[in-house]
Design a protein around this motif. Structure first.
Motif, mmCIF file in Angstrom:
data_model
loop_
_atom_site.group_PDB
_atom_site.id
_atom_site.type_symbol
_atom_site.label_atom_id
_atom_site.label_comp_id
_atom_site.label_asym_id
_atom_site.label_seq_id
_atom_site.Cartn_x
_atom_site.Cartn_y
_atom_site.Cartn_z
ATOM 1 N N SER A 129 0.747 -1.666 -0.433
ATOM 2 C CA SER A 129 -0.065 -0.363 -0.258
ATOM 3 C C SER A 129 0.581 1.023 0.117
ATOM 4 C CB SER A 129 -1.113 0.180 1.517
ATOM 5 O OG SER A 129 0.065 0.288 2.433
ATOM 6 N N ALA A 130 2.075 1.251 0.639
ATOM 7 C CA ALA A 130 2.614 2.535 0.333
ATOM 8 C C ALA A 130 3.500 2.253 -0.768
ATOM 9 C CB ALA A 130 3.837 2.262 2.068
ATOM 10 N N LEU A 131 3.636 1.704 -1.773
ATOM 11 C CA LEU A 131 4.423 1.456 -2.719
ATOM 12 C C LEU A 131 3.916 1.907 -3.899
ATOM 13 C CD1 LEU A 131 6.451 1.518 -4.424
ATOM 14 C CD2 LEU A 131 6.100 -1.178 -4.621
ATOM 15 N N ALA A 132 1.970 1.701 -3.709
ATOM 16 C CA ALA A 132 1.518 2.518 -4.321
ATOM 17 C C ALA A 132 0.622 3.345 -4.514
ATOM 18 C CB ALA A 132 -0.012 1.180 -4.406
ATOM 19 N N VAL A 133 0.757 3.687 -3.114
ATOM 20 C CA VAL A 133 0.409 5.737 -2.605
ATOM 21 C C VAL A 133 1.488 6.340 -3.020
ATOM 22 C CG1 VAL A 133 0.090 6.628 -0.573
ATOM 23 C CG2 VAL A 133 -1.187 5.132 -0.215
ATOM 24 N N PHE A 134 2.473 5.654 -2.401
ATOM 25 C CA PHE A 134 4.195 6.385 -3.023
ATOM 26 C C PHE A 134 3.913 6.885 -5.001
ATOM 27 C CE2 PHE A 134 8.107 6.973 -4.640
ATOM 28 C CZ PHE A 134 9.138 8.085 -4.127
ATOM 29 N N LEU A 135 4.121 5.983 -5.961
ATOM 30 C CA LEU A 135 3.992 5.401 -7.137
ATOM 31 C C LEU A 135 2.955 7.250 -7.874
ATOM 32 C CD1 LEU A 135 4.124 2.114 -7.825
ATOM 33 C CD2 LEU A 135 5.614 3.748 -7.837
ATOM 34 N N VAL A 136 1.548 6.578 -6.481
ATOM 35 C CA VAL A 136 0.565 7.617 -7.616
ATOM 36 C C VAL A 136 0.791 9.506 -6.883
ATOM 37 C CG1 VAL A 136 -1.998 8.170 -6.874
ATOM 38 C CG2 VAL A 136 -1.584 5.847 -7.457
ATOM 39 N N ARG A 137 0.892 9.442 -5.976
ATOM 40 C CA ARG A 137 1.453 11.157 -5.184
ATOM 41 C C ARG A 137 2.226 10.691 -4.869
ATOM 42 N NH1 ARG A 137 1.446 15.710 -4.496
ATOM 43 N NH2 ARG A 137 0.131 17.011 -2.790
ATOM 44 N N ARG A 138 3.497 11.070 -5.468
ATOM 45 C CA ARG A 138 5.011 11.108 -5.338
ATOM 46 C C ARG A 138 5.318 12.507 -4.398
ATOM 47 N NH1 ARG A 138 9.168 8.116 -7.995
ATOM 48 N NH2 ARG A 138 8.427 7.307 -9.658
ATOM 49 N N ARG A 139 4.297 13.753 -3.787
ATOM 50 C CA ARG A 139 5.237 14.246 -3.717
ATOM 51 C C ARG A 139 4.920 14.217 -2.105
ATOM 52 N NH1 ARG A 139 7.522 18.374 -6.304
ATOM 53 N NH2 ARG A 139 6.743 20.090 -4.659
ATOM 54 N N GLY A 140 3.707 12.647 -1.706
ATOM 55 C CA GLY A 140 3.817 12.721 -0.592
ATOM 56 C C GLY A 140 2.666 14.444 0.444
ATOM 57 N N GLY A 141 2.737 14.654 2.023
ATOM 58 C CA GLY A 141 2.675 15.126 2.046
ATOM 59 C C GLY A 141 1.755 14.940 3.906
ATOM 60 N N VAL A 142 2.036 15.975 4.507
ATOM 61 C CA VAL A 142 1.227 15.129 6.086
ATOM 62 C C VAL A 142 -0.083 14.606 5.874
ATOM 63 C CG1 VAL A 142 0.586 16.187 8.234
ATOM 64 C CG2 VAL A 142 2.980 17.075 7.245
ATOM 65 N N PRO A 143 -1.167 15.534 5.099
ATOM 66 C CA PRO A 143 -2.240 14.448 5.273
ATOM 67 C C PRO A 143 -2.511 12.829 4.499
ATOM 68 C CG PRO A 143 -2.537 16.579 4.595
ATOM 69 C CD PRO A 143 -0.639 16.576 4.747
ATOM 70 N N LEU A 144 -1.214 13.171 3.755
ATOM 71 C CA LEU A 144 -1.069 12.171 2.375
ATOM 72 C C LEU A 144 -0.912 10.965 3.537
ATOM 73 C CD1 LEU A 144 -1.667 10.782 0.224
ATOM 74 C CD2 LEU A 144 0.544 11.269 -0.081
ATOM 75 N N VAL A 145 0.085 11.188 3.988
ATOM 76 C CA VAL A 145 1.227 10.271 5.708
ATOM 77 C C VAL A 145 0.051 9.545 6.751
ATOM 78 C CG1 VAL A 145 2.868 10.024 6.817
ATOM 79 C CG2 VAL A 145 3.325 10.903 5.202
ATOM 80 N N VAL A 146 -0.773 10.280 7.120
ATOM 81 C CA VAL A 146 -1.795 10.420 8.045
ATOM 82 C C VAL A 146 -2.718 9.475 7.483
ATOM 83 C CG1 VAL A 146 -3.251 11.318 9.143
ATOM 84 C CG2 VAL A 146 -1.265 12.603 9.717
#
Length: 241
Positions: A129-146
């Motif tokens: 799930s972390a790999l999929a989220v990183f590939l979709v949204r590379r820039r991340g951000g605090v809301p995305l990590v939470v």
């Protein structure tokens, strides 16, 4: 009789108009004074003040979608846990006219295997799930990590309840009566170590942090232009620094 010559100004002295003349449109940007301090401030615009990334509303919307998508992965985790977890054998007996149920193999480690299976599966789901989220949204951000952590926790809870629901019935006495005295049957699927529910969100956070550190985008170092009203020393540094 000749007129006295006026010495030219020093080369480092420029007027405010020359210092803040825009090369593109020819208009000057006028400074303004801040309070009673006397320091000059200038309108905050330009490439070094532009907003980086989507707005907060967009980030919150993406975080909500991420949390729901990750949590739905708990359905698959629950099915795999029910399918792969070892079965705990039970045996029913009648003692004094009452039914009793006990473990067939008291030395067995089937219960530990049930918790271990859930933990290993949750570890893999967290990394994926972390790999999929990183590939979709590379820039991340605090809301995305939470959202990634919250979705992993919700997914673990969902997987736990689905696995228990798919497993054998919870009423072991009724099962013992239905199969008969001395007949082996499977115990209900049970997660004894509740700390296994935190494996998915923890693995997701660690994996996403590592991917961001290794392959995340790098922001260039932007610095505003120097204040022309501050005398510059050699190498562009202020005097005395």
């Amino acid at each position: 009789m000749s007129a006295p010559l006026t010495p030219p100004p020093p080369p480092h002295e420029h007027s405010a108009r020359d210092a803040w003349q825009s090369p593109s449109d020819g208009h000057a940007t006028a400074p303004y004074r801040h309070g009673n301090t006397g320091h000059a401030e200038y309108p905050r615009h330009g490439w070094w003040y532009e907003q980086d990334g989507p707005g907060m509303k967009t980030e919150m919307r993406e975080a909500a979608v991420t949390a729901v998508a990750v949590a739905l992965g708990g359905v698959l985790l629950g099915v795999l846990w029910w399918w792969l977890a070892p079965r705990v054998p039970l045996v029913g007996d009648v003692v004094g006219g009452n039914w009793v149920v006990y473990l067939k193999d008291t030395e067995g480690e089937h219960a530990v295997g049930v918790d271990g299976t859930f933990s290993l599966l949750a570890l893999g789901f967290g990394a994926v799930s972390a790999l999929a989220v990183f590939l979709v949204r590379r820039r991340g951000g605090v809301p995305l990590v939470v959202a990634l952590a919250a979705g992993g926790l919700l997914g673990s809870l969902l997987a736990w309840r689905i696995g228990v629901w798919l497993g054998p019935a919870q009423d072991v006495i009724a099962q013992a009566r239905s199969v008969g005295k001395g007949v082996t049957f499977d115990a209900p699927l049970k997660l004894s170590a509740k700390g296994a529910l935190l494996v998915w969100p923890f693995a997701a956070l660690v994996t996403h942090l590592g991917l961001t550190a290794l392959f995340g985008p790098r922001d260039p170092d932007h610095f505003p232009p120097p204040d022309p009203y501050v005398p510059q020393g050699p190498h562009g540094a202020a005097p005395g620094s």
